[in-house]
Structure formats: structure tokens, C-alpha cells
Design a protein around this motif. Structure first.
Motif, PDB file in Angstrom:
ATOM      1  N   SER A   1      -2.893   0.164  -5.586  1.00 50.41           N
ATOM      2  CA  SER A   1      -3.825   0.554  -6.582  1.00 50.41           C
ATOM      3  C   SER A   1      -3.727  -0.012  -8.045  1.00 50.41           C
ATOM      4  CB  SER A   1      -3.879   1.935  -6.474  1.00 50.41           C
ATOM      5  OG  SER A   1      -2.673   2.527  -6.510  1.00 50.41           O
TER       6      SER A   1
ATOM      7  N   MET B   1      -9.997   5.935  -9.312  1.00 45.71           N
ATOM      8  CA  MET B   1      -8.922   5.691  -8.491  1.00 45.71           C
ATOM      9  C   MET B   1      -7.684   6.201  -8.782  1.00 45.71           C
ATOM     10  SD  MET B   1      -7.559   2.001  -7.086  1.00 45.71           S
ATOM     11  CE  MET B   1      -7.120   1.801  -8.846  1.00 45.71           C
TER      12      MET B   1
ATOM     13  N   LYS C   1     -10.325  -3.756  -5.507  1.00 49.45           N
ATOM     14  CA  LYS C   1      -9.653  -3.892  -4.239  1.00 49.45           C
ATOM     15  C   LYS C   1     -10.020  -4.926  -3.219  1.00 49.45           C
ATOM     16  CE  LYS C   1      -8.696   1.057  -3.702  1.00 49.45           C
ATOM     17  NZ  LYS C   1      -9.208   2.277  -2.900  1.00 49.45           N
TER      18      LYS C   1
ATOM     19  N   GLU D   1       0.778  -1.162   0.176  1.00 48.86           N
ATOM     20  CA  GLU D   1      -0.176  -0.049  -0.059  1.00 48.86           C
ATOM     21  C   GLU D   1       0.721   1.396   0.022  1.00 48.86           C
ATOM     22  OE1 GLU D   1      -3.099  -0.044   3.118  1.00 48.86           O
ATOM     23  OE2 GLU D   1      -4.545  -0.755   1.645  1.00 48.86           O
TER      24      GLU D   1
ATOM     25  N   THR E   1      -9.526  -1.015   2.755  1.00 44.31           N
ATOM     26  CA  THR E   1      -9.059  -0.307   1.898  1.00 44.31           C
ATOM     27  C   THR E   1     -10.447  -0.260   1.072  1.00 44.31           C
ATOM     28  OG1 THR E   1      -8.314  -2.284   0.675  1.00 44.31           O
ATOM     29  CG2 THR E   1      -6.515  -0.858   1.758  1.00 44.31           C
TER      30      THR E   1
END
Lengths: 643, 80
Positions: free
Chosen positions: A320, A441, A338, A314, A359
Motif C-alpha cells: 500500500s 487506502m 495499485k 503485501e 489487489t
């Protein structure tokens, strides 16, 4: 000290900013590693707070969820918005706001600032990522930026610790002031189009006057890494490799510390046994508390390792990318990209998997992911599969060379995955129905992970888990122990004999429950002994093996599955037919794939969803599914002529 | 044309965003407002989502969402 005075001495400061702006790193740098984590009243959003020494006194610093704007679209954002606006519903009233702004991504970060400064609470802008900004050859005139916004702007470097003192001074100096909308912004807001367009016109003007951007594009380095990591072929291969590494770590690297912990709890039990006077107290401490809590705490190394990996992935910005790669596949079953990692983690243990769903921003997506996570075959199911396969399918092969046991094992894992997909598909179209949440995102530039951020994250998660083990799991262990311990039968008076343990268990409340549910589980091919083992294993799956060992008088040592396996094969019913057949074992394995038999998971779901509704729903649906699955496996198998 | 129809490697200037819709409002808050330059970097392995670059950052969004953005394409190989 009176109330007013203590409030003066300890102002409340809220930390706000976009996701990926460096908010968490700054929070850790300002407060050290001692944080308090609590939930906002009535909701599942976490509230992290810590002490920040400013001036002569100290302030309470509250880390708000990352957000892009004050027009809330998620629960996280709603809470942050209420706090930042200082509205009546807000659970905290900050005396000042530190707004984190990523210098390398100025325009979009400033959007939130243009909204925050409309309210009265004084604001200080903390400008992060300045090292990268200067490396890229950009120049900013801090004074004109501050003048344009009407609030102090302080550059900070959380990793080196520079600018921290200045930030504290700036916050002290604005306490008690009121901010107002700068004239430039007011003029643009009165202009054409929606307020969003007006704000961006204001930002564009401000940035043009205060910042000289180098024309060279900054993202080059990350884009080059992404030419492999999000490549159509290589990207998927690398992702697969990373997952393999995580799996390998959880399954094999964690073995040594887990064995040590297990041995440690064993020694602790023996020590307690030798110190305590023989009797109920010793039994409670050793068989109830130490065995029960120890049996859960052995999973701590796996949880720590998994969170080390998750935090690093992360913090670097890779997570991502993984969501970007897999969103298409996941969205077909109605889940977010996710959701992939929490589900994969659940193959080791559903508890860290469920904790990792944080998340996922959308509440319904997150709930759907939590609801299916325990269907992934976790490591606690392995002892059950291993015992059943060793007892009834050992040494057999298909096509002459593939071990039948391996095929069955793979089948059980696949059954869990298929069930999870079907359940998610149904949930997302019924109880958790929601319009597909927009997938927008940010793919932040890659950064070296911060040791402190990773450490803080791992400590926080491990702490939550240990606290669980010390409270809810402790209570459940004691209840289960009592069910198997009372009422005392006469046979138990001769301690040490194996028959004594088995007679005791048969006459205990747990044994009576086993007899009571026999009619219900008979269609699945189970007798009362399996019933007892099933009831006991609702606390934790691997308990099945130790319970069967006691019932079949092979001693409490679960490691000796060889002895237990032959005892299961030889067991006869009253009518002389074997109790266990290969079909029974398949039926039992199917039950274990689908059933919710893990008190720790139930406790974690309760904590993560902040209500008993979802854990209860989970237990009910999974148990029904397990019953149905085992019923179909057993009765269907019989119809097809299997035994 | 719509942003969702812009091929990877090309870029354009935003001409309009339907900011009445939830998606459009969100996108404009993220900086997708008229006059901003957007470059399409790549598509994910299964064709969706799409990665774009604007205002010095990279954003991933689904094609469905990219469709609410009207764009005036520039000559190919443009940079943001």
C-alpha cells in the motif's frame, strides 16, 4: 446420512472483517493449507473455503472479501454484504459469522460489527493483534465489550495459535441463536444525523467504557520506517531498488530451475519417444503434448518467485506504500496506484501480472490494467528480439560505441509502454469509463510477514497456473500440433530428413493457412513462411523461432540462432530479392511487441474476467494494433528510403 | 477550513462531512465523523495523495477527497 443431518453436522461459518485486520492469517490458522478456491456464481469474486474442526464435528469456513461497511461500493463488498445479511440473493447462508476485529484499530473495525449485528445470524467477535495492543500498553475489559455488543468476544493469536479452541467453543455455543441490536446502538441510531454518525457515537461510548488506551501513540514504529519508505526522494529510490531486486530474481535466479525444467521435459520427450512405437502417437505425445505443456510449465519458477515477492510485500504492508507513492503518476493515465506492480510483473510474464491485478478493487480499473498488461514486453518476446537483432543488426553501433541492437531492444520495450499508456488512456475514457474511484487506502502498520500466509498464497497461485497448463493449454497444444501435422505428405515418409519436415509443414493445414494469409501480410513485408511462423506463434511467441528453424531447414534446435540468422539473411524470393531486410525484421519486432500471441494469457484473462468477452476484445484490439504498427513501420520505413 | 488545505504536521477536529456524497459517506464510514481528531502526516512525492492519521490508524486519500471534510485546525504539531 440424510440431508438435514449432514447440514447439522457441518455448519457454514462466514469469516468477515476489515481489510488488514488479520482475517487471512486467522483463516489459514483455522483451516490449515488446504483451501478450495472457486468463484461465486456469475461473478469474478473468488470464494475461498476450508474445513475448520470445531467441537466434535467440523464446519465449512468461508473467507469473505475484506470490507469496511455493508454499504457496498465494490463487487467484493456486495457479495460479502449479501452473505452477511443472509439475503435471498446470497449464494451461501452462513449459520454463524466470525467477525475479525483488530484490537489496535478498534473504533473503525467496530463500525462493521455494528452493522453485522443488526441481522439475525449469530456473531462471534475474534479480537486479533492483541499482542501488539498489550505491547502498546492498552487494556481492554472483554466482558464489558461483549456485553455492550451483545455477542461473545474472543481474543485470538493466529500466529501462536492461542484462542483458536475458545473461538470454536464460542461459535458452537451461539449456533441456532439470534442476535439483536443492542439497546445502546438502537438509542444512538434514533439520534441526530446520519446512521454513520450514530454508530460512531455508540462505538465511542463503548470504547470509552471498555478500553483504557495508553496515550502514547502506537504507530510510532511504522511512522519511523515510513519517514524513509514514503519519503519524497528515498521512498522512490527504495521502491526502485525493490523492483530491481524482483526483476533480477525473475530474470536471473529463475534461470537455473527453468533450465532444469526444460532439460527435464527434453529428457521426458526423448524417453517417451524411445518407449512409444514410432508413429503418430509418439509424435503427438512428444511434439504436441510434452513440447507444448512443457514450454509453458518452464515459466513456473518465475511465477513462484514473483508471488513469493508479492506475498511478502503485501503481508508486510509495503504494497500500500508503493501505491501511495505512485498513485499520482498512475492516476494521470486513469489507473489506480495499485496497477503499478502488476504492470511491472508483466515484463517477466503477463500471466502472473494479470493474476496480481486482484489487489485492485475497482472492477473497471482492474480490467483496464489487465487489458494493457500484455503490452509490456515479456520474456517470451526476448528470443524473437534476439534473433532479429542478431540477424540484421549484429555488430553495428551508433555514435561509435552504443550497440545498435541494444538501442533497438530498448525501443521495443518503450514502444510497448507507450502503447499501454495510450490504450489505458483511451479505455478509461470509453468502454471502461467510470468516475475516478475514490482513493482511500489504509496504510497498515508494518508487520513481519507470516510464513504460512506467504506459502498459502504462493501454493494457491502456482496451483491455478499448473491446472491451466493441464487443461486449456494442453488442448491448444494438441490442436496446433495437429494443424502442422496433417494432412501427411509423402515426403514425411522419410523421417529424419530436414527437407521432409519443411515439406510437411508447407503442405500441412498450417502451411496452407500461411499461403492463404500471404496477401494480407504482404504489406507488412512478410511472405508465407513468416505467415506460418506468425500463425504458430499465436499459441506462444517463442514458437516463432522454432517454426522458422523448421521452415529454413536449420533443424529444430532453437538455441542455434546463429545458423538461423544467416539462413534468414540468405533467403531469396522468386525474383531474386532477399525475403528478409532489416526493415522486415523491424516490422516483425513491432508486430510482436503489440500482438496478443499467447494462448496462456488468453486463458488466464478468461479465467480472471469470467467471460470470453474480454479475452476476445484483447486479442482483436492487440492484433489490429500490431497490424497497424507493423504496417506503419514497414511502409513508412520504405517511404523514408529504408530497406 | 477544508482538510485538503491543512498542511503536513498539523492537525484538527472534524466539524462536518458531506455524507450525502459517495466520497463523504465512505469517509465517514472510515471514521471521519464530527468530533474526530485528524493529523496530516505527509504528502506523497508528487503532492498527492495525502496521508492522515485518525482513530489510531493511518489512511491515504487524494486531496480531491479530503476537500469534502471540514476541519477546525488546532495549534501546529498536534498529535492524534
Amino acid at each position: 446420512m440424510d440431508g438435514a443431518n449432514s447440514q447439522k453436522a457441518s455448519p457454514v461459518i462466514a469469516l468477515a472483517g476489515n481489510p488488514n485486520a488479520g482475517k487471512t492469517t486467522l483463516f489459514n490458522a483455522l483451516t490449515g493449507l488446504r483451501h478450495k478456491v472457486a468463484n461465486y456464481p456469475g461473478v469474478t469474486v473468488e470464494r475461498r473455503s476450508g474445513r475448520w474442526g470445531i467441537g466434535e464435528g467440523s464446519a465449512e469456513l468461508i473467507d469473505l472479501p475484506g470490507l469496511y461497511s455493508l454499504d457496498a461500493t465494490s463487487m467484493d463488498e456486495e457479495i460479502a454484504r449479501d452473505v452477511l445479511r443472509g439475503s435471498a440473493e446470497s449464494p451461501v447462508r452462513p449459520d454463524a459469522i466470525v467477525a475479525v476485529v483488530d484490537a489496535t484499530n478498534l473504533e473503525r473495525n467496530l463500525y462493521l460489527i455494528t452493522q453485522i449485528i443488526e441481522y439475525e445470524t449469530p456473531v462471534v467477535v475474534a479480537l486479533t493483534m492483541m499482542d501488539l495492543f498489550e505491547e502498546q500498553g492498552h487494556v481492554v475489559d472483554l466482558a464489558s465489550l461483549a456485553a455492550g455488543l451483545g455477542v461473545p468476544v474472543v481474543p485470538v493469536d493466529s500466529r501462536k495459535g492461542t484462542g483458536i479452541a475458545e473461538l470454536g467453543e464460542a461459535v458452537s455455543s451461539v449456533l441456532g441463536n439470534k442476535t439483536g441490536v443492542p439497546n445502546g446502538l438502537a438509542a444512538e441510531l434514533a439520534g441526530e444525523g446520519s446512521d454513520v454518525f450514530g454508530r460512531y457515537r455508540f462505538i465511542s461510548g463503548l470504547v470509552q467504557s471498555a478500553v483504557k488506551h495508553n496515550d502514547l501513540d502506537a504507530h510510532r514504529f511504522s511512522d519511523r520506517i515510513d519517514s524513509i519508505l514514503t519519503h519524497k526522494v528515498w521512498g522512490l529510490l527504495v521502491l526502485f531498488g525493490i523492483l530491481l531486486l524482483v526483476f533480477q530474481a525473475i530474470f536471473s535466479w529463475a534461470t537455473l530451475p527453468m533450465d532444469l525444467l526444460e532439460a527435464g521435459f527434453g529428457a521426458l520427450g526423448e524417453g517417451a519417444r524411445s518407449v512409444l512405437p514410432e508413429g503418430m502417437l509418439a509424435d503427438l505425445v512428444v511434439d504436441g503434448i510434452i513440447a507444448g505443456v512443457g514450454g509453458i510449465l518452464v515459466f513456473l519458477p518465475q511465477i513462484i518467485l514473483l508471488f513469493v515477492f508479492i506475498s511478502i510485500l503485501e503481508d508486510t504492508g509495503y504494497m500500500s506504500r508503493a501505491a501511495f507513492l505512485l498513485d499520482r503518476l498512475m492516476s494521470r493515465i486513469g489507473l489506480h496506484g495499485k496497477a503499478f506492480l502488476p504492470l511491472i510483473s508483466s515484463f517477466a510474464c503477463a500471466i502472473p501480472g494479470i493474476m496480481a491485478t486482484r489487489t485492485i478493487e475497482d472492477r473497471r480499473d482492474r480490467l483496464a490494467t489487465i487489458m494493457i498488461a500484455p503490452l509490456m514486453s515479456c520474456s517470451a518476446r526476448l528470443p524473437v528480439y534476439v534473433l532479429m537483432i542478431a540477424a540484421f543488426f549484429g555488430g553495428q553501433t551508433v555514435f561509435g560505441f552504443v550497440s545498435l541492437g541494444a538501442v533497438i531492444m530498448l525501443g521495443m520495450y518503450l514502444l510497448g509502454i507507450v502503447a499501454a499508456i495510450v490504450v489505458a488512456f483511451i479505455l478509461k475514457r470509453t468502454v471502461l469509463k467510470s468516475p475516478t474511484p475514490p482513493f482511500m487506502m489504509e496504510l497498515p502498520p508494518y508487520r513481519m510477514p507470516s510464513f504460512r500466509t506467504v506459502l498459502a498464497n504462493v501454493l494457491e497461485r502456482a496451483g491455478l497456473f499448473v491446472r491451466r497448463a493441464g487443461t486449456v493449454i494442453l488442448a491448444i497444444s494438441i490442436i496446433l500440433w495437429a494443424l502442422a501435422y496433417f494432412p501427411r505428405s509423402d515426403a514425411a515418409a522419410e523421417p529424419g530428413s530436414e527437407t521432409a519436415a519443411s515439406t510437411q509443414l508447407e503442405n500441412s493445414f498450417a502451411g496452407r493457412l500461411g499461403h492463404a494469409i500471404e496477401p494480407v501480410i504482404e504489406p507488412l513485408g512478410y511472405d508465407w513462411k513468416i505467415g506460418v511462423a506468425l500463425i504458430a506463434s499465436f499459441a506462444a511467441r517463442e514458437v516463432l523461432v522454432s517454426t522458422l528453424s523448421i521452415l529454413y531447414n536449420v533443424g529444430g534446435d532453437a538455441e542455434e540462432t546463429g545458423g538461423l540468422a544467416s539462413a534468414l539473411r540468405d533467403a531469396k524470393r522468386a525474383d531474386g530479392l532477399p525475403v528478409w531486410t532489416p526493415l522486415t525484421s523491424i516490422s516483425l519486432m513491432v508486430f510482436f511487441v503489440l500482438a496478443m500471441q499467447c494462448m496462456s494469457t488468453v486463458a488466464i484473462v478468461r479465467r480472471e474476467t469470467n467471460s470470453w468477452r474480454w479475452p476476445l476484445f484483447m486479442v482483436v484490439y492487440m492484433t489490429l494494433l500490431a497490424y497497424l504498427g507493423a504496417f506503419v513501420a514497414y511502409q513508412g520505413g520504405r517511404l523514408l528510403g529504408f530497406t | 477550513m477544508r482538510l485538503s488545505d491543512l498542511p503536513a504536521g498539523s492537525s484538527g477536529i472534524v466539524t462536518a462531512v458531506d455524507d450525502g456524497s459517495r466520497v463523504g459517506r465512505r469517509l465517514s464510514e472510515l471514521g471521519v465523523v464530527p468530533g474526530v481528531k485528524i493529523a496530516v502526516i505527509k504528502h506523497a512525492p508528487f503532492g498527492d495523495p495525502v496521508e492522515i492519521r485518525l482513530l489510531r490508524y493511518n489512511l491515504a486519500l487524494r486531496k480531491e477527497e479530503a476537500a469534502v471534510v471540514q476541519i477546525d485546525p488546532e495549534s501546529t504539531n498536534g498529535r492524534s
